[in-house]
Scaffold this motif. Structure first.
Motif, PDB file in Angstrom:
ATOM      1  N   ALA A 248     -35.909  25.437-138.571  1.00  0.00           N
ATOM      2  CA  ALA A 248     -36.858  24.533-139.230  1.00  0.00           C
ATOM      3  C   ALA A 248     -37.648  25.232-140.314  1.00  0.00           C
ATOM      4  O   ALA A 248     -38.746  24.797-140.675  1.00  0.00           O
ATOM      5  CB  ALA A 248     -37.795  23.872-138.217  1.00  0.00           C
TER       6      ALA A 248
ATOM      7  N   CYS B   5     -38.390  20.947-133.348  1.00  0.00           N
ATOM      8  CA  CYS B   5     -39.042  21.132-134.651  1.00  0.00           C
ATOM      9  C   CYS B   5     -38.297  20.376-135.744  1.00  0.00           C
ATOM     10  O   CYS B   5     -38.899  19.703-136.593  1.00  0.00           O
ATOM     11  CB  CYS B   5     -39.125  22.618-134.994  1.00  0.00           C
ATOM     12  SG  CYS B   5     -40.311  23.545-134.009  1.00  0.00           S
ATOM     13  N   LEU B   6     -36.972  20.512-135.737  1.00  0.00           N
ATOM     14  CA  LEU B   6     -36.169  19.824-136.748  1.00  0.00           C
ATOM     15  C   LEU B   6     -36.307  18.310-136.607  1.00  0.00           C
ATOM     16  O   LEU B   6     -36.403  17.578-137.603  1.00  0.00           O
ATOM     17  CB  LEU B   6     -34.698  20.241-136.637  1.00  0.00           C
ATOM     18  CG  LEU B   6     -34.379  21.667-137.103  1.00  0.00           C
ATOM     19  CD1 LEU B   6     -32.969  22.058-136.676  1.00  0.00           C
ATOM     20  CD2 LEU B   6     -34.518  21.787-138.619  1.00  0.00           C
TER      21      LEU B   6
END
Length: 482
Positions: A426, A363-364
Motif C-alpha cells: 500500500a 490497507c489496500l
C-alpha cells in the motif's frame, strides 16, 4: 454450371465460418457495457433446403455445437416445397412464417438440452431463409453471470425468454438486429441505441400489469420528467406503479383530477411532495393519488408493483420489491452497479500476489474502497514492480516520495487524470500516472479511455512478467478488476 455452384458453395462456407467471430465482436461491445463477465459466444446453424447437402455449423471457441444435433430439423426444412421461397402469396408467406416458428422452437429445445451441462445458456430467434439455407443464429451467455443479476420471473411482452430484465431485453434486441447474418453482417458497434430499445421494452412490463396503458412510452415519459427542474432544483422523489386498488397500497390522498403522465410539468411539480413516507401513486397512465406501499404484505410473485425513483438530474431507476432492475442516466439504460465486494478484491489480490499478507490486504482495500467513491472515476494500479514502473513512467506521471497512502488522501490524489501507482504494501510511488501498453483485441470500443488503457497496460505487464492488479472506476460508476 456445376463449377459455378461449387464456387458459390465454397464462398458461402468461407463467409459463414468468419461470421461468428465478427458478430461476437459486436456482442462483446454491447454486453460488456452491462457486465463483461457475460462473455457472449455465437453459433450459426445453416440447414440446407437440399436434402443431399450437409448442415453447416460455425461457432466461436468456447461452446459446443454440432451439425448432427439438428438432423430432425433438417427433415422439416427439406420438406418445404422449393417454390414457396420465391412466392409472395400471403397464404404461402403465412405457411413459411409457421415453419420459421417451428424451426426456432426446435433449435431452442436442442440448445437448451445440450447446454444443460455447460456454463452457457443459449438464445435463438426465428431463422432467416436465404442462400438455400435456413439460417439460425444462437447467442450464448454465461449462466453464472446471468444468474447474478435480478430478473422478473415472467415476461409480459413475449413468450421467450420467460424472464424479464434489462439483460434479457438486450438479448432480444441484439438477436433481432443480427437475424440475417449473411445478408446483413455489419452490426452496430455502438450499442447505445440497442440499449435504449431494451430499456423501452423493459418498461412495457410495469406498463402492462396495471391494465391502464398510456398512449406514450413509459421509458420516454420518465426520461423527460427526470430532465426537468422545479424552481431550479434537480428532480427527486418516487412514483409507485401498480393497479388501482392494489391490496398492498395505502392511499393517503386521492386526487379529484388525476394528472396524466404526459403532463410532464404537472408530474414534476407533484414529485416535490414525495418523501420516504409518501410517494405518488400511478396506474401507468395517470397519477391518481399519494400514499405508500406496504412491502411486508406484497406478494412478490405477482410482479405487479414497481417503484420509479428519481435520484438526480436526468437520472431515474426502476425497482421491483427491494431489487433494482435498471438505472437510466441521460436516457442511457444500465444495470445497477454493485459495489466491489471485500471478498472479491481479497480473492483477486491473493490470486495475483501469492505472498501478500492480511494486513497489507486491509490497507489496500481501504484505499480501493475510498477510490470507488471518486465521482469522476479513477484507477488504482497495484504492482509488484511499482517502484521500477514509477521510474519508467516518470515523464508521464507525478512521482512522489514513496509512502503508505492514508485512505483519507485517496480522493484528493485520485482527482487528477491518471492512476495511483501502489505496491503490495500500500505504498504509493506516483500519482496521475498515464499508462502505456500494447494494443490488444481485448479492448472494448464501448468502454471509455480509462478502461481500455488499463487493458493495454495489463497486456504490457504480462510481457514483462509483472504481477499487477488494476482497479478501474469508471465515471458511470462501473468498477472492473483487471
Amino acid at each position: 454450371m456445376e463449377e459455378m455452384l461449387d464456387l458459390n458453395h465454397y464462398i458461402f462456407n468461407e463467409t459463414l465460418l468468419k461470421l461468428p467471430s465478427s458478430i461476437q465482436y459486436s456482442a462483446r461491445a454491447l454486453f460488456d457495457i452491462l457486465d463483461s463477465s457475460l462473455d457472449p459466444q455465437i453459433s450459426i446453424i445453416a440447414i440446407p433446403f437440399d436434402a443431399q447437402s450437409e448442415t453447416l455449423v460455425a461457432r466461436t471457441e468456447k461452446i459446443e455445437c454440432e451439425p448432427a444435433w439438428f438432423k430432425k430439423i433438417k427433415s422439416t426444412v427439406t420438406g418445404i416445397p422449393e417454390y414457396y421461397f420465391d412466392s409472395l402469396a400471403p397464404d404461402i408467406q403465412g405457411v413459411l412464417w409457421q415453419e420459421r416458428v417451428k424451426i426456432k422452437q426446435a433449435v431452442q429445445r436442442i440448445i437448451d438440452k445440450k447446454s444443460n451441462t455447460s456454463g452457457y445458456r443459449g438464445f435463438t430467434i426465428f431463422p432467416d431463409f436465404q442462400k438455400n439455407h435456413s439460417m439460425s443464429i444462437v447467442l450464448y451467455l454465461s449462466k453464472e453471470a446471468l444468474l447474478s443479476h435480478y430478473s422478473l420471473k415472467r415476461n409480459s411482452i413475449r413468450p421467450f425468454p420467460v424472464e424479464t430484465s434489462l439483460i434479457y431485453e438486450v438479448i432480444d434486441c441484439f438477436l433481432r438486429e443480427c437475424a440475417s447474418p449473411v445478408r446483413n453482417p455489419h452490426l452496430r458497434d455502438n450499442g447505445e441505441e440497442l440499449l435504449r430499445q431494451a430499456g423501452y421494452w423493459l418498461m412495457e412490463t410495469p406498463g402492462k400489469v396495471t391494465g391502464h396503458r398510456s398512449s406514450e412510452s413509459l421509458f420516454h415519459t420518465l426520461n423527460i420528467i427526470s430532465s426537468m427542474r422545479y424552481e431550479g432544483a434537480e428532480g427527486s422523489g418516487k412514483i409507485i406503479i401498480s393497479p388501482r386498488n392494489h391490496p398492498s397500497i395505502d392511499v393517503a390522498v386521492t386526487l379529484r383530477n388525476p394528472v396524466s403522465l404526459a403532463n410532464y410539468r404537472g408530474v414534476r411539480k407533484l414529485l416535490e411532495i414525495t418523501s420516504s413516507e409518501i410517494q405518488l401513486l400511478c396506474d401507468s397512465n395517470k397519477i391518481y393519488g399519494m400514499g405508500f406501499a406496504d412491502m411486508q404484505s406484497y406478494d412478490e410473485s405477482k410482479e405487479n408493483l414497481f417503484h420509479i425513483e428519481f435520484t438526480g438530474h436526468h437520472i431515474w431507476k426502476l425497482c421491483h420489491a427491494k431489487n433494482e432492475l435498471m438505472i437510466v442516466k441521460y436516457g442511457k439504460p444500465r444495470l445497477i452497479e454493485k459495489p466491489i465486494s471485500t471478498d472479491l478484491f481479497f480473492e483477486s489480490a491473493k490470486t495475483i500476489f501469492s505472498n501478500i499478507n492480511s494486513s497489507d490486504l486491509e490497507c489496500l482495500w481501504s484505499i480501493v474502497d475510498k477510490a470507488s467513491k471518486q465521482k469522476h472515476g479513477t484507477m488504482i494500479v497495484i504492482s509488484d514492480r511499482a517502484k521500477e514502473e514509477a521510474e519508467r513512467l516518470r515523464n508521464q506521471s507525478t512521482p512522489i516520495q514513496a509512502k503508505i497512502l492514508p485512505p483519507d488522501l485517496t480522493l484528493p490524489l485520485s482527482s487528477i487524470d491518471g492512476a495511483l501507482l501502489l505496491d503490495t504494501k500500500a505504498i504509493c510511488h506516483a500519482v496521475g500516472v498515464i499508462l502505456d501498453g500494447i494494443a490488444t483485441e481485448r479492448g472494448n470500443p464501448a468502454r471509455g479511455a480509462r478502461y481500455n488503457s488499463a487493458i493495454r497496460y495489463s497486456e504490457y505487464v504480462k510481457t514483462q512478467k509483472h504481477a499487477c492488479l488494476i482497479v478501474v472506476i469508471s465515471e458511470d460508476g462501473m468498477i472492473d478488476l483487471i
